[in-house]
Design a protein around this motif. Structure first.
Motif, short mmCIF file in Angstrom:
data_model
loop_
_atom_site.label_atom_id
_atom_site.label_comp_id
_atom_site.label_asym_id
_atom_site.label_seq_id
_atom_site.Cartn_x
_atom_site.Cartn_y
_atom_site.Cartn_z
N GLU A 3 0.84 -1.20 0.00
CA GLU A 3 0.00 0.00 0.00
C GLU A 3 0.87 1.25 0.00
OE1 GLU A 3 -3.13 2.17 3.04
OE2 GLU A 3 -3.01 -0.03 3.03
N ALA A 4 1.97 1.23 0.78
CA ALA A 4 2.86 2.39 0.84
C ALA A 4 3.53 2.64 -0.50
CB ALA A 4 3.90 2.17 1.93
N LEU A 5 3.89 1.59 -1.22
CA LEU A 5 4.49 1.74 -2.54
C LEU A 5 3.53 2.45 -3.49
CD1 LEU A 5 6.50 -0.97 -4.46
CD2 LEU A 5 4.76 0.37 -5.62
N LEU A 6 2.28 2.02 -3.48
CA LEU A 6 1.27 2.65 -4.34
C LEU A 6 1.00 4.09 -3.90
CD1 LEU A 6 -1.23 -0.35 -4.65
CD2 LEU A 6 0.44 0.42 -6.36
N ARG A 7 0.95 4.31 -2.59
CA ARG A 7 0.69 5.65 -2.07
C ARG A 7 1.81 6.62 -2.46
NH1 ARG A 7 0.59 4.57 2.89
NH2 ARG A 7 -1.62 4.05 2.95
N ASN A 8 3.04 6.13 -2.45
CA ASN A 8 4.15 6.99 -2.84
C ASN A 8 4.01 7.47 -4.28
OD1 ASN A 8 7.32 6.96 -4.02
ND2 ASN A 8 7.04 7.98 -2.04
N ALA A 9 3.52 6.60 -5.15
CA ALA A 9 3.28 7.00 -6.54
C ALA A 9 2.14 8.00 -6.63
CB ALA A 9 2.98 5.77 -7.40
N VAL A 10 1.07 7.76 -5.87
CA VAL A 10 -0.08 8.67 -5.88
C VAL A 10 0.32 10.05 -5.37
CG1 VAL A 10 -2.34 9.11 -4.84
CG2 VAL A 10 -1.79 6.81 -5.68
N GLU A 11 1.05 10.09 -4.28
CA GLU A 11 1.46 11.37 -3.71
C GLU A 11 2.38 12.15 -4.65
OE1 GLU A 11 3.13 10.24 0.03
OE2 GLU A 11 1.17 10.15 1.04
N ALA A 12 3.14 11.41 -5.47
CA ALA A 12 4.02 12.05 -6.44
C ALA A 12 3.31 12.37 -7.75
CB ALA A 12 5.23 11.16 -6.71
N GLY A 13 2.06 11.90 -7.88
CA GLY A 13 1.31 12.13 -9.11
C GLY A 13 1.81 11.33 -10.29
N ARG A 14 2.45 10.19 -10.03
CA ARG A 14 3.01 9.36 -11.09
C ARG A 14 2.08 8.20 -11.45
NH1 ARG A 14 7.07 12.72 -12.76
NH2 ARG A 14 8.61 13.08 -11.12
N GLY A 15 2.01 7.88 -12.71
CA GLY A 15 1.32 6.66 -13.10
C GLY A 15 2.11 5.47 -12.63
N ILE A 16 1.42 4.36 -12.37
CA ILE A 16 2.12 3.16 -11.88
C ILE A 16 1.42 1.90 -12.38
CG2 ILE A 16 0.82 3.18 -9.70
CD1 ILE A 16 3.47 2.01 -8.42
N GLY A 17 2.24 0.91 -12.72
CA GLY A 17 1.73 -0.39 -13.11
C GLY A 17 2.44 -1.48 -12.33
N VAL A 18 1.68 -2.46 -11.88
CA VAL A 18 2.22 -3.60 -11.14
C VAL A 18 1.90 -4.85 -11.96
CG1 VAL A 18 1.93 -5.01 -9.07
CG2 VAL A 18 1.99 -2.51 -8.88
N PHE A 19 2.91 -5.62 -12.31
CA PHE A 19 2.72 -6.76 -13.22
C PHE A 19 3.42 -7.99 -12.66
CE2 PHE A 19 3.26 -2.79 -15.66
CZ PHE A 19 1.96 -2.64 -16.12
N GLU A 20 2.68 -9.08 -12.56
CA GLU A 20 3.21 -10.36 -12.08
C GLU A 20 3.03 -11.41 -13.18
OE1 GLU A 20 4.79 -10.79 -9.33
OE2 GLU A 20 3.97 -9.56 -7.71
N GLY A 21 4.14 -12.07 -13.54
CA GLY A 21 4.10 -13.00 -14.65
C GLY A 21 3.53 -14.36 -14.32
N ALA A 22 2.42 -14.40 -13.63
CA ALA A 22 1.75 -15.65 -13.26
C ALA A 22 0.29 -15.33 -12.93
CB ALA A 22 2.44 -16.31 -12.06
N ALA A 23 -0.48 -16.37 -12.74
CA ALA A 23 -1.91 -16.19 -12.46
C ALA A 23 -2.32 -16.81 -11.13
CB ALA A 23 -2.75 -16.80 -13.58
#
Length: 264
Positions: free
Chosen positions: A143-163
């Motif tokens: 959550e903190a990783l995503l919040r850091n992007a939000v607070e900086a106004g940066r777009g962010i993508g999280v991708f995991e190569g499995a299902a």
């Protein structure tokens, strides 16, 4: 598979031998690149970059840069010839990154200093992306990783190569270790230590099996990724989407992606 276990991975441990970690990261880079693991999410990443008017991907937790070359080539093919990627990690892999930079004539660069994905320096610009690493973070840190992007106004993508499927656990314990033994001599840049710790003292394949299985068990399914995103963005400033996309040959990639509503 809904279960999520916050077990440990060897590569996360500060005392873990650097040479073994590097060997594991080199193997993952080779496999992710040659299997084109992240090709299916390139349209999503390209859309996010266009929405935020970015030409650079800032890859967090990059490891040895696995998949970066393939993603860059796919971005160029998707009509983004100016796209570039900058690699960062808490444990920089300068030798592997230098090789990738050379292979791409500098289109993939790297930050040589350690970068904490929870506190990204403001001068590191670009659409943030995390490939094959978000599962390392427990919920509060994720959550903190995503919040850091939000607070900086940066777009962010999280991708995991499995299902997150039981079959993937079986493959991680059987087929993939055999593949590792076969391909290790062909991984570049060449390291004698990689051969020693694969064939004479097989710490690299054994630790890879453990970390591979734990990675699957630690993965967040799409609904959990969205819940983390909404907690990190309580005022709804961002447009978020999560799901799974399938390769033409079967496997799926789990993703979360978001960008500010003001640029949507």
């Amino acid at each position: 598979m809904r279960i999520r276990l916050q077990l440990f991975e060897f590569e996360d441990l500060a005392w873990f031998p650097v040479v073994v970690r590097a060997g594991m990261m080199d193997y993952l880079r080779f496999m992710i690149t040659h299997l084109h693991t992240y090709r299916p999410i390139v349209p999503l990443l390209a859309e996010g970059m266009r929405r935020t008017q970015q030409t650079q991907v800032l890859e967090l937790c990059a490891g040895a840069g696995g998949g970066a070359e393939d993603v860059l080539a796919a971005l160029h093919a998707a009509g983004m010839p100016a796209a570039r990627i900058q690699l960062t990690d808490l444990y920089p892999q300068s030798a592997a990154w230098t090789h990738v930079r050379t292979q791409t004539q500098g289109a993939i660069s790297f930050e040589p200093q350690a970068v904490d994905a929870l506190q990204v320096p403001a001068d590191l610009e670009g659409f943030r992306a995390v490939f094959s690493a978000f599962h390392h973070f427990p919920p509060s840190a994720a959550e903190a990783l995503l919040r850091n992007a939000v607070e900086a106004g940066r777009g962010i993508g999280v991708f995991e190569g499995a299902a997150k499927h039981w079959l993937e656990l079986v493959l991680a314990c059987t087929v993939l270790p055999l593949a590792q033994l076969c391909i290790t001599p062909f991984i570049r840049p060449f390291r004698l230590s990689r051969l020693v710790f694969t064939y004479l003292l097989p710490l690299i394949p054994l630790c890879t099996i453990w970390d591979g299985c734990v990675s699957i068990l630690r993965m967040y399914p799409p609904e959990d990724l969205l819940a983390l995103a909404h907690r990190a963005d309580p005022t709804g400033r961002y447009q978020w989407q999560a799901g799974k996309v399938r390769h033409r040959w079967g496997p799926r990639v789990t993703y979360l992606i978001g960008w500010p509503q003001s640029v949507a």
